[in-house]
Scaffold this active site. Structure first.
Site, short mmCIF file in Angstrom:
data_model
loop_
_atom_site.label_atom_id
_atom_site.label_comp_id
_atom_site.label_asym_id
_atom_site.label_seq_id
_atom_site.Cartn_x
_atom_site.Cartn_y
_atom_site.Cartn_z
N GLY A 1 11.59 51.59 33.52
CA GLY A 1 12.05 50.45 32.71
C GLY A 1 13.55 50.46 32.54
N ALA A 19 -0.91 52.55 18.66
CA ALA A 19 -1.81 53.59 19.19
C ALA A 19 -1.22 54.20 20.46
CB ALA A 19 -3.19 52.99 19.48
N LYS A 38 1.91 54.41 21.24
CA LYS A 38 3.13 55.18 20.91
C LYS A 38 2.79 56.47 20.16
CE LYS A 38 6.10 52.48 22.89
NZ LYS A 38 6.91 52.96 24.01
N SER A 74 15.75 48.61 34.19
CA SER A 74 16.43 47.37 34.60
C SER A 74 17.03 46.63 33.41
CB SER A 74 15.44 46.46 35.33
OG SER A 74 14.21 46.39 34.62
N SER A 113 7.94 55.31 19.42
CA SER A 113 8.40 54.25 18.51
C SER A 113 8.05 54.65 17.08
CB SER A 113 7.69 52.93 18.84
OG SER A 113 7.88 52.00 17.80
N ASN A 143 4.88 49.61 39.41
CA ASN A 143 4.10 49.40 38.19
C ASN A 143 3.65 50.79 37.70
OD1 ASN A 143 2.32 48.80 36.19
ND2 ASN A 143 0.84 47.76 37.52
N VAL A 144 4.19 51.25 36.58
CA VAL A 144 3.89 52.62 36.13
C VAL A 144 2.41 52.79 35.77
CG1 VAL A 144 6.23 53.14 35.35
CG2 VAL A 144 4.57 52.18 33.72
N TYR A 190 -0.11 48.71 20.40
CA TYR A 190 1.22 49.30 20.65
C TYR A 190 1.40 50.60 19.86
CZ TYR A 190 6.37 49.49 20.91
OH TYR A 190 7.67 49.87 21.12
P1 NAP Z 1 12.53 45.59 27.34
O1 NAP Z 1 13.92 45.13 27.08
O2 NAP Z 1 11.41 44.62 27.19
O3 NAP Z 1 12.49 46.25 28.81
C1 NAP Z 1 11.29 46.72 29.31
C2 NAP Z 1 11.54 47.48 30.59
O4 NAP Z 1 10.31 48.06 31.04
C3 NAP Z 1 12.04 46.59 31.73
O5 NAP Z 1 12.93 47.36 32.51
C4 NAP Z 1 10.75 46.30 32.52
O6 NAP Z 1 11.01 46.02 33.91
C5 NAP Z 1 10.04 47.63 32.37
N1 NAP Z 1 8.57 47.55 32.54
C6 NAP Z 1 7.69 46.83 31.82
N2 NAP Z 1 6.43 47.03 32.28
C7 NAP Z 1 6.53 47.89 33.32
C8 NAP Z 1 5.60 48.46 34.22
N3 NAP Z 1 4.28 48.20 34.15
N4 NAP Z 1 6.06 49.30 35.19
C9 NAP Z 1 7.39 49.58 35.29
N5 NAP Z 1 8.32 49.07 34.46
C10 NAP Z 1 7.89 48.23 33.49
O7 NAP Z 1 12.15 46.82 26.38
P2 NAP Z 1 13.07 47.73 25.43
O8 NAP Z 1 13.19 47.08 24.11
O9 NAP Z 1 14.28 48.17 26.17
O10 NAP Z 1 12.07 48.96 25.22
C11 NAP Z 1 12.10 50.12 26.05
C12 NAP Z 1 11.13 51.13 25.47
O11 NAP Z 1 11.50 51.45 24.13
C13 NAP Z 1 9.69 50.65 25.40
O12 NAP Z 1 8.80 51.70 25.68
C14 NAP Z 1 9.54 50.24 23.96
O13 NAP Z 1 8.20 50.31 23.52
C15 NAP Z 1 10.40 51.28 23.27
N6 NAP Z 1 10.87 50.85 21.96
C16 NAP Z 1 11.65 49.76 21.82
C17 NAP Z 1 12.07 49.40 20.55
C18 NAP Z 1 12.97 48.21 20.33
O14 NAP Z 1 13.24 47.91 19.14
N7 NAP Z 1 13.46 47.54 21.35
C19 NAP Z 1 11.67 50.13 19.43
C20 NAP Z 1 10.86 51.25 19.62
C21 NAP Z 1 10.46 51.61 20.89
P3 NAP Z 1 11.39 44.51 34.41
O15 NAP Z 1 12.80 44.25 33.96
O16 NAP Z 1 11.28 44.58 35.90
O17 NAP Z 1 10.41 43.58 33.77
#
Ligand code: NAP
Length: 242
Positions: free
Chosen positions: A11, A156, A158, A13, A141, A62-63, A154
């Site tokens: 993830g 569960a 995490k 990108s 998270s 796709n992970v 989500y």
């Molecule tokens: P995001 O902006 O939505 O980015 C998600 C990333 O995951 C993208 O690079 C996407 O690739 C990739 N992805 C999604 N499904 C995938 C799959 N099946 N296989 C491979 N790659 C996949 O998310 P984010 O906010 O940066 O969150 C990153 C992580 O932090 C997540 O695990 C999220 O649960 C955790 N987190 C986030 C927050 C927050 O407040 N943002 C808080 C707590 C935890 P594409 O670009 O190709 O779609």
């Protein structure tokens, strides 16, 4: 700090994963950017990483698919030689109240967030065992620590990542491989762009602001640099879940 090391970041990108990739690249690591479908954004991450003078490449994977993960890790091994750091960051949300939550919403979130991390760890493990070193960092998270109404699937997934982290930490400690988790709170990204400014949870952040990807990336880099921290969960949440 990480010269000669290769990091796989899922993830990477966009959002937090991209910030982690850039941070580790700035510290000298070569970077494998894993993404789901957004090729343009992944290539942008690669080009920003290579600006730090390191090697970087993008892999669509796709992970949640064991075939994809196996093929991708073997490609990374071919391209980079080995893998020293794995950051399981790819994650999705499919929010809804538990009484109405579809099985698809449950399965998709579990498959990407939790099974994806298991598949990546399983695939990378032989390389780390051979190298007798490894740093695995799972992005959990605060939802996994506190629970969150409307996010049973989500939360569960995490919370599951924390159990996975501690078990892998115990299992691989004697092999020089550490496994830790980072639990972010509200971080600005595509995932949180629809959260309204008047959301009561935001008002309960002691540091009174949302976080940035860089805040999470610093914690990941710290864990990647330590050989004596394992099974730990570091909150990066402005104090939200204390
Ligand atoms: P995001 O902006 O939505 O980015 C998600 C990333 O995951 C993208 O690079 C996407 O690739 C990739 N992805 C999604 N499904 C995938 C799959 N099946 N296989 C491979 N790659 C996949 O998310 P984010 O906010 O940066 O969150 C990153 C992580 O932090 C997540 O695990 C999220 O649960 C955790 N987190 C986030 C927050 C927050 O407040 N943002 C808080 C707590 C935890 P594409 O670009 O190709 O779609």
């Amino acid at each position: 700090m990480f010269e000669g090391k290769t990091a796989i970041i899922t993830g990477a990108s966009r959002g937090i994963g991209k910030a982690v990739a850039l941070k580790l690249a700035s510290l000298g690591a070569d970077i494998a950017v894993i993404y789901a479908g957004n090729t343009e954004a992944a290539m942008q991450s690669v080009s920003e990483c290579t600006a730090y003078g390191v090697k970087a490449a993008a892999y669509r994977c796709n992970v949640a698919s064991s075939e994809d993960v196996k093929a991708t890790v073997s490609e990374v091994k071919k391209d980079f030689g080995s893998v020293h750091i794995l950051v399981n960051n790819a994650g999705i949300t499919r929010d809804g109240l538990i009484a109405m939550m579809s099985e698809d919403a449950w399965d998709e979130v579990m498959d990407t967030n939790l099974k994806g991390a298991y598949l990546m760890i399983r695939a990378v493990c032989p390389l780390m065992l051979r190298a007798k070193e490894g740093r695995i960092i799972n992005i959990s998270s605060v939802s996994g620590l506190m629970g969150n109404a409307g996010q049973a699937n989500y939360a569960a997934s995490k919370a599951g990542l924390i159990g996975l982290t501690k078990s892998v930490a115990r299992e691989l400690a004697s092999k020089g491989i550490t496994c830790n988790a980072v639990a972010p709170g509200f971080i600005q990204s595509d995932m949180t762009k629809d959260i309204k400014e008047d959301n009561p949870l935001l008002a309960s952040i002691p540091l009174m602001r949302t976080g940035r990807g860089e805040d999470v990336a610093s914690a990941v880099a710290f864990l990647a640099s330590s050989s004596y921290i394992t099974g730990e969960v570091i909150r990066v949440d402005g104090g939200l879940a204390m």
